[in-house]
Design a protein around this motif. Structure first.
Motif, PDB file in Angstrom:
ATOM      1  N   HIS A  36       0.852  -1.204   0.000  1.00 15.76           N
ATOM      2  CA  HIS A  36       0.000   0.000   0.000  1.00 15.76           C
ATOM      3  C   HIS A  36       0.883   1.247   0.000  1.00 15.76           C
ATOM      4  CE1 HIS A  36      -3.768   2.203   1.809  1.00 15.76           C
ATOM      5  NE2 HIS A  36      -3.086   2.987   0.987  1.00 15.76           N
ATOM      6  N   HIS A  91       1.561   5.284  -2.159  1.00 10.39           N
ATOM      7  CA  HIS A  91       1.134   6.303  -3.117  1.00 10.39           C
ATOM      8  C   HIS A  91       2.401   6.934  -3.689  1.00 10.39           C
ATOM      9  CE1 HIS A  91      -3.044   5.834  -1.983  1.00 10.39           C
ATOM     10  NE2 HIS A  91      -2.610   5.733  -0.736  1.00 10.39           N
ATOM     11  N   LYS A 139      -9.041  -0.095  -6.830  1.00 14.24           N
ATOM     12  CA  LYS A 139      -9.171   0.513  -5.500  1.00 14.24           C
ATOM     13  C   LYS A 139     -10.578   1.058  -5.332  1.00 14.24           C
ATOM     14  CE  LYS A 139      -7.696   2.263  -1.522  1.00 14.24           C
ATOM     15  NZ  LYS A 139      -6.656   3.280  -1.426  1.00 14.24           N
ATOM     16  N   ASP A 160       0.812   2.493   3.585  1.00 10.90           N
ATOM     17  CA  ASP A 160       0.153   3.714   3.107  1.00 10.90           C
ATOM     18  C   ASP A 160       1.192   4.822   2.920  1.00 10.90           C
ATOM     19  OD1 ASP A 160      -1.845   5.314   2.163  1.00 10.90           O
ATOM     20  OD2 ASP A 160      -2.906   5.520   4.068  1.00 10.90           O
TER      21      ASP A 160
END
Ligand SMILES: [Zn+2]
Length: 350
Positions: free
Chosen positions: A58, A60, A153, A265
């Protein structure tokens, strides 16, 4: 380019199970062969530990510098949401640039009109792919698939806005299955974990943290879903209660046989780029020992060689020291990992 094979030995290796001194075959891939015999006398030796490539399930990439992941020990990433056209370029970039991780992407975040993260500051406006009904769900999944996404997602966050109705949610999951894409849901808000399970979602992007889930629900989730840990996002000044709920849910999910994936994340707040020792400490608190931490980190990718049909991997993990005797030291030890290619591993022998 075909590379003539070179060989080295290492003191320790892990590819689903531990082995002691092992021979490694290096071509354009790294392949673990097995224990050395007399024919291997004199080949270069590396004191240290070679492991399957580590994955952060996970991230970004749009919010971090991808070049820092390799020196930080992360060889593969799943990007769980960004502007779809930008994200669609990353998997190929990862294949062409050896300094990049291997990348799988979701593309945009599928959300209902006004739903999370369409009003959140962290995501560009174009990252939210608004899906208003089942027909739009199929079109959105097809669009992500055509852009090269391997993951879908979904956001299901009742804390900050409206969420999908059951029919639309189910339509997304069904369309993803038709395209052999893995559904990963941001599940937040009381009752949403049960809804995600009922819809057939494959992965939870976060360990559920909105409520302590009951045993019966945990059992069913353990049988049907994988959870990406992301425990450390709750660790910084956001109060301990949410963090404790997440750790307690994950501990029971693990005990029930649930499949745990390491994920941070990355890009969300102040997190180290690379293997996050705090995330691993939190996973230890949830009961995971060293081998379970490794299984969560490699996300099913073997190092090749023994028992794996002889195929190697383009990257592996290198830790220059032996595994610690004291399990409490495992997170700090794992956080010293770096990504190695065949070339960078050979350089260590000279
Ligand atoms: Zn995220």
């Amino acid at each position: 380019m075909t590379q003539e094979a070179r060989f080295v030995t290492v003191d320790h290796a892990w590819s689903g199970a531990w082995s002691r001194r092992s021979v490694v075959r290096l071509t354009d891939e790294i392949e673990l062969l097995g224990p050395p015999h007399t024919a291997h006398d004199g080949i270069p030796h590396l004191p240290g530990t070679l492991l399957s490539p580590f994955t952060d399930s996970h991230v970004h990439l749009g919010l971090i510098d991808p070049l820092l992941l390799g020196p930080g020990g992360i060889a593969r990433v799943d990007d769980l949401g960004w502007d779809p056209d930008t994200a669609s370029l990353w998997p190929e970039h990862g294949r062409l640039d050896p300094r990049w991780p291997e990348v799988r992407v979701a593309g945009g975040l599928l959300c209902p009109p006004g739903g999370y993260p369409s009003r959140s500051a962290w995501a560009p406006d174009t990252a939210s792919v608004v899906v208003a009904n089942p027909a739009a769900a199929r079109r959105a999944v097809e669009r992500m698939h055509d852009l090269g996404a391997a993951l879908v997602k979904i956001t299901l966050n009742s804390d900050v806005g409206p969420v999908f109705d059951d029919t639309t949610l189910r339509a997304i999951v069904d369309a993803a299955a038709e395209h052999v894409m893995t559904t990963t849901a941001h599940v937040q808000g009381v009752g949403q974990a049960r809804r995600a399970l009922a819809a057939g979602v494959d992965r939870f992007a976060h360990t559920p943290f909105s409520e302590l889930l009951d045993d019966e629900l945990i059992e069913r989730l353990a049988a049907r879903t994988s959870w990406i840990s992301t425990l450390d996002i709750h660790g910084h000044g956001r109060g301990g209660a949410v963090h404790d709920v997440a750790v307690a849910n994950l501990a029971r999910f693990r005990t029930a046989g649930g499949h745990v994936l390491y994920g941070t994340d990355l890009g969300n707040g102040d997190l180290p780029v690379g293997v996050n020792e705090r995330e691993l400490r939190d996973l230890q608190r949830a009961g995971l020992g060293l081998d379970e931490l490794l299984h969560a980190l490699v996300a099913g990718v073997p190092l090749g060689g023994v028992g794996e049909g002889g195929r190697g991997t383009a990257h592996a993990t290198w830790i220059p020291t032996p595994p610690p005797d004291d399990p409490a030291e495992a997170p700090a030890w794992l956080a010293t990992a770096v990504v190695t290619t065949p070339d960078t591993l050979l350089e260590k022998t000279t």
